[in-house]
Design a protein around this motif. Structure first.
Motif: not given
Length: 152
Positions: A97-108, A111-125
């Motif tokens: 689950y971590l790999y296919f959802s939060p990690y994929k979203k973090l990586s995207s 890449e898009a330099q959307n760091f607030p969204a990346a931070g939310e995913q990192l917190a889940k991870i």
């Protein structure tokens, strides 16, 4: 099962568990606090790169654990093995689950330099890795002491 098969299976099984659990311990207890010193763009980029290097090892570890565990189960008949199977399956499910959802979203998001969204995913991870680390440490304790549970 002969020792010529049992020993390599047990060795591969143990090494795969060490790689996975040890990697989570390092990430949670060393890399997380050190990375917190960085600004969000650098911190999130670092985490994305670290996961990209570590997660293939986790996939290989899971594959190795399931294959070797299946082979070892034919030789080890003890109640603690059932506990190991259940905990291992829970850990694998959390990772998938971590790999296919939060990690994929973090990586995207990185890449898009959307760091607030990346931070939310990192917190889940972070939460899921913490849970998996605790389960993994319990599983390691079960694996190393389980044979002694029923001794008096």
């Amino acid at each position: 099962m002969s020792n010529s098969i049992l020993v390599p299976l047990l060795m591969a099984h143990t090494l795969a568990a060490i790689i996975w659990i040890g990697g989570m311990f390092f990430a949670y207890m060393a890399l997380r606090p050190a990375a917190s010193l960085l600004e969000p763009p650098q911190r999130l980029t670092l985490w994305d790169a670290a996961f990209a290097k570590f997660f293939p090892w986790v996939w290989l570890s899971i594959l190795t654990l399931f294959i070797t565990g299946g082979g070892l189960m034919t030789n080890i008949k003890a109640p603690f093995v059932s506990v190991m199977i259940i905990l291992g399956c829970i850990m694998a499910a959390i990772f998938v689950y971590l790999y296919f959802s939060p990690y994929k979203k973090l990586s995207s998001a990185v890449e898009a330099q959307n760091f607030p969204a990346a931070g939310e995913q990192l917190a889940k991870i972070r939460t899921m890795v913490g849970i998996n680390l605790i389960i993994g440490l319990i599983l390691a304790a079960v694996a190393t002491t389980g044979r002694y549970w029923l001794m008096t």
